[in-house]
Design an enzyme around this catalytic site. Structure first.
Site, PDB file in Angstrom:
ATOM      1  CG  HIS A 188     -32.600   6.363  93.147  1.00 33.42           C
ATOM      2  ND1 HIS A 188     -32.003   6.486  94.387  1.00 33.42           N
ATOM      3  CD2 HIS A 188     -33.922   6.485  93.352  1.00 33.42           C
ATOM      4  CE1 HIS A 188     -32.943   6.683  95.292  1.00 33.42           C
ATOM      5  NE2 HIS A 188     -34.116   6.685  94.683  1.00 33.42           N
ATOM      6  CD  GLU A 427     -14.722   6.975  95.108  1.00 34.40           C
ATOM      7  OE1 GLU A 427     -15.536   6.091  94.803  1.00 34.40           O
ATOM      8  OE2 GLU A 427     -15.071   8.083  95.515  1.00 34.40           O
ATOM      9  CG  ASP A 451     -16.228   5.528  91.075  1.00 32.80           C
ATOM     10  OD1 ASP A 451     -16.546   5.450  89.874  1.00 32.80           O
ATOM     11  OD2 ASP A 451     -16.900   6.161  91.907  1.00 32.80           O
ATOM     12  CB  CYS A 498     -18.327   1.713 101.376  1.00 30.51           C
ATOM     13  SG  CYS A 498     -17.561   2.995 100.377  1.00 30.51           S
TER      14      CYS A 498
HETATM   15  C1  PEP Z   1     -17.702   3.202  94.833  1.00 27.96           C
HETATM   16  O1  PEP Z   1     -17.272   3.857  93.883  1.00 27.96           O
HETATM   17  O2  PEP Z   1     -17.370   2.023  95.077  1.00 27.96           O
HETATM   18  C2  PEP Z   1     -18.695   3.805  95.757  1.00 27.96           C
HETATM   19  C3  PEP Z   1     -19.049   3.200  96.868  1.00 27.96           C
HETATM   20  O3  PEP Z   1     -19.256   4.981  95.405  1.00 27.96           O
HETATM   21  P1  PEP Z   1     -20.396   5.129  94.289  1.00 27.96           P
HETATM   22  O4  PEP Z   1     -20.825   3.751  93.893  1.00 27.96           O
HETATM   23  O5  PEP Z   1     -21.508   5.901  94.913  1.00 27.96           O
HETATM   24  O6  PEP Z   1     -19.673   5.864  93.223  1.00 27.96           O
HETATM   25 MG    MG Z   2     -17.593   5.996  93.851  1.00 29.34          MG
END
Ligand code: PEP
Ligand code: MG
Length: 542
Positions: A188, A427, A451, A498
Site C-alpha cells: 500500500h 493476468e 500478475d 493497468c
Molecule cells: C496487476 O496484477 O497487474 C494488477 C494491476 O493488479 P494488482 O497489482 O492489484 O494485483
Molecule cells: Mg493483479
C-alpha cells in the site's frame, strides 16, 4: 555519511530530515494504586488530551478529505464521553484499586466485544472504533502518545512497514519520501508513493539512531544517503532542481490530447486505491480511472464494508470524475493482500491460492454486496466493472450471472442504475490463451501485467531475491500482449493495460503499435506517458 541500498518503488529525489514512524506499544500492565480518586482524575485529564488530539485530527481531515471522513474523529470524541464507558473505567479503578491504563484497557475490550456480538453490521463496525479510541487514551496515560510521525517539517519517513490504517492518519504534506524496512513493490505504501509522486524505497535496513539527521533518497538508484557530505548534498540539490524543472514542463501538457505525431490516439487513465486519490487523478488530467483497486476499502476497514459504505465511496468517485469512465475492479484480496476478518487459511502458495475472483465466486454474499453497491453508484456517473484473476469462460459467465441477478434485484426494488460495461483482467496465462473466446463475452480486457508476469515467468512478485531474474520486457510477455489485443479486437472488445508495465515509457510506442486502446497508470505518470505518446511517430517505421 552512510549509504544504504534498498529497492526503489518510485523515482525522484528527496532531501530532508529523517522522521521515524513510531508504533505504539498498547500492552498494558495491571498495577495497584493507593489513591483511586487521584487515578480517576488522571484518567479524566488524559481523556481531555485525547479529545484535543481528536479535535485537531478532525479539523485536519475536514480540510484534506472532507466532512464524511472527518466525522470519524468526531464520533471518537463522543465515545470518550459515553457514560457507560466513563462509569466502567471509574468503577474498575475504585473497586479494584488499579491503574487507569488497566481500567481503560479492560473497558475498551469489554465494550468492543459487546459491539462485535451485535447483529447490526454498522454496530459491529464500532468495535474497531472503541479499540482505536481506547488505545489513544492509553497512549496519553502511558506517555507513549499515539502512533505516527513525530515531525513538524516535511521529512523523509522511515518505518518498518506501514499499515493502510496508519497511512490514512499521516499528514501527507509532511512526507517527502517513504522508506521502509519491509513491504513489497505492491504494498500500500508503494502505491501511495506513486500516487503522491514522491520517491519511495523498500527493503532498507536503516539504523535506529538516525532520527532528525539529514538524508537524501535517490528513488532512481534505490538508495538512501544519511548524513551526506557537502559535495554529495550539492550534487543532489542540483539533480532535484532539474527534476523540478522537468515536472514543471510536464504541467504544460495538461488539457492536451494523447495523440501521436501521426494522429493515433490512446486513452490514458489512472489507477487509484480509494476516494482520496481522485484529487491526484484530476490534478494530473487523466481521462478516467482505469483501475480502482476496491480491496483498499476492505483493507482499511476492520470488518466487511457494508453495501451503503461502498456505495457512498463509489458514488463519490463517479461524481468527482464528472462522467469520465471509472473502472472498479471487484475485490482482489488473498495472496499479498490479507484482511483478517475474512479469516482466510494460511496457504503454502498464496499467490496460487484462494484469492480474488475465487473468493467472490465462493462467498457470494460478499460479491453480491459489492456489485449492488457498484450498480447503485453507476447511476451517478460512468462506471465499469472488471473481474480479477480470471482463468476460464465459466468464471466469466458466473460473474455475468451475478451481475444480472443484481440488476434484477435492483429493478424489483425500483433502484436506478446506469449502463455498466463489464470487463475482465487478463493476468493469467490461461486467460491469454483463451482470450479469443473471452473477448466475445465481455466489453473490455485490462491486462494486469504485474500478475501476468509473475505467473508467466514463474517469479513470485513479492520475493526481492528474484529481482535479477525478473524481466518485465520478456518476449513471452510482449507476445502475449499482442495476442491479447488482437483477440480483444477480433471479439469486439477494447483492450488496455493497468499493470505497472503500462507506465513504462520505453514501451509506449510498442503498445501503440500493438493497438492498445488504453493505458492506466499511477496518477503521477499520466503526463509523462502523454509526453511520450506525443513524441511518437508511428509512420516513421519501427
Ligand atoms: C496487476 O496484477 O497487474 C494488477 C494491476 O493488479 P494488482 O497489482 O492489484 O494485483
Ligand atoms: Mg493483479
Amino acid at each position: 555519511m552512510i549509504e544504504i541500498e534498498g529497492k526503489s518503488v518510485f523515482n525522484g529525489v528527496a532531501i530532508g530530515p529523517i522522521a521515524i514512524f513510531v508504533k505504539v506499544d498498547t500492552q498494558v500492565r495491571r498495577e495497584a494504586i493507593e489513591d483511586p480518586e487521584a487515578e480517576i482524575a488522571r484518567y479524566h485529564e488524559a481523556t481531555e488530551t485525547a479529545k484535543d488530539q481528536l479535535q485537531a485530527l478532525y479539523e485536519k481531515a475536514l480540510k484534506e478529505v472532507g466532512e464524511e471522513s472527518a466525522f470519524l474523529f468526531q464520533s471518537h470524541q463522543l465515545m470518550l464521553d459515553d457514560l457507560d464507558y466513563v462509569e466502567s473505567v471509574e468503577n474498575i479503578i475504585r473497586t479494584q484499586n488499579t491503574n487507569a491504563e488497566y481500567a481503560v484497557a479492560q473497558t475498551g475490550d469489554n465494550m468492543a466485544e459487546i459491539f462485535a456480538m451485535m447483529d447490526d453490521a454498522y454496530m459491529k463496525e464500532r468495535a474497531a472504533d472503541v479499540k482505536d479510541v481506547t488505545n489513544r487514551v492509553i497512549g496519553v496515560l502511558s506517555g507513549s502518545g499515539s502512533a505516527g510521525m513525530r515531525a513538524d517539517v516535511p521529512s523523509i519517513l522511515l518505518a518498518d512497514d506501514l499499515a493502510p490504517s496508519e497511512t490514512v492518519q499521516l499528514d501527507k504534506s509532511l512526507v517527502l519520501s517513504f522508506v521502509t524496512r519491509y513491504g513489497s513493490t505492491n504494498s500500500h505504501t508503494a502505491i501511495l508513493a506513486r500516487t503522491m509522486n514522491i520517491p519511495a524505497l523498500i527493503g532498507v535496513d536503516y539504523p535506529e539512531d538516525c532520527e532528525g539527521k539529514t538524508a537524501i533518497v535517490d528513488g532512481a538508484l534505490g538508495k538512501i544517503i544519511i548524513d551526506p557530505d557537502e559535495a554529495t548534498l550539492a550534487a543532489y540539490q542540483k539533480k532535484k532542481e532539474e527534476e523540478e524543472k522537468k515536472a514543471a514542463l510536464l504541467q504544460e501538457l495538461k488539457g492536451k490530447d494523447n495523440v501521436t505525431k501521426d494522429g493515433k490516439k490512446i486513452n490514458i487513465y489512472a489507477n487509484i486505491g480509494g476516494v482520496k486519490d481522485v484529487a491526484s487523478v484530476l490534478e494530473n488530467d487523466a481521462g478516467g480511472i482505469g483501475l480502482f483497486r476496491s480491496e483498499f476499502l476492505y483493507l482499511e476497514s476492520d470488518d466487511f464494508p457494508s453495501e451503503e459504505e461502498q456505495f457512498q465511496a463509489y458514488r463519490k468517485v463517479a461524481e468527482m470524475m464528472g462522467g469520465k469512465k471509472v473502472i472498479i475492479r471487484t475485490l482482489d484480496i488473498g495472496a499479498d493482500k490479507q484482511v483478517d476478518y475474512f479469516e482466510l487459511d494460511k496457504e503454502e502458495n498464496p499467490a496460487l491460492g484462494y484469492r480474488a475472483i475465487r473468493i467472490c465466486l465462493t462467498r457470494q454474499e460478499v460479491f453480491k454486496t459489492q456489485l449492488r453497491a457498484i450498480y447503485r453508484a453507476s447511476h451517478y456517473g460512468t462506471i465499469s466493472v472488471m473481474f480479477p484473476m480470471i482463468i476460464s469462460l465459466d468464471e466469466v459467465k458466473k460473474c455475468k450471472n451475478m451481475a444480472e441477478l443484481v440488476r434484477r434485484e435492483l429493478d424489483s426494488e425500483g433502484i436506478p442504475y446506469g449502463d455498466v460495461e463489464l470487463g475482465i483482467m487478463i493476468e493469467t496465462p490461461a486467460a491469454v490463451m483463451i482470450s479469443d473466446e473471452l473477448a466475445k463475452e465481455v466489453d473490455f480486457f485490462s491486462v494486469g501485467t504485474n500478475d501476468l508476469t509473475q505467473y508467466t515467468l514463474a517469479i513470485d512478485r513479492q520475493n526481492p531475491k528474484l529481482d535479477d531474474f525478473y524481466d518485465a520486457h520478456h518476449p513471452a510477455i510482449l507476445k502475449m500482449l499482442k495476442m491479447i489485443v488482437d483477440n480483444a479486437h477480433a471479439g469486439g472488445a477494447w483492450a488496455g493495460i493497468c499493470g505497472e508495465l503500462g507506465a513504462d515509457t520505453t514501451l509506449t510506442e510498442e503498445f501503440l503499435r500493438m493497438g492498445f486502446d488504453e493505458l492506466s497508470v499511477s496518477p503521477s505518470m499520466v503526463l509523462r506517458v502523454r509526453e511520450q505518446v506525443r513524441q511518437t511517430d508511428l509512420s516513421a517505421g519501427g
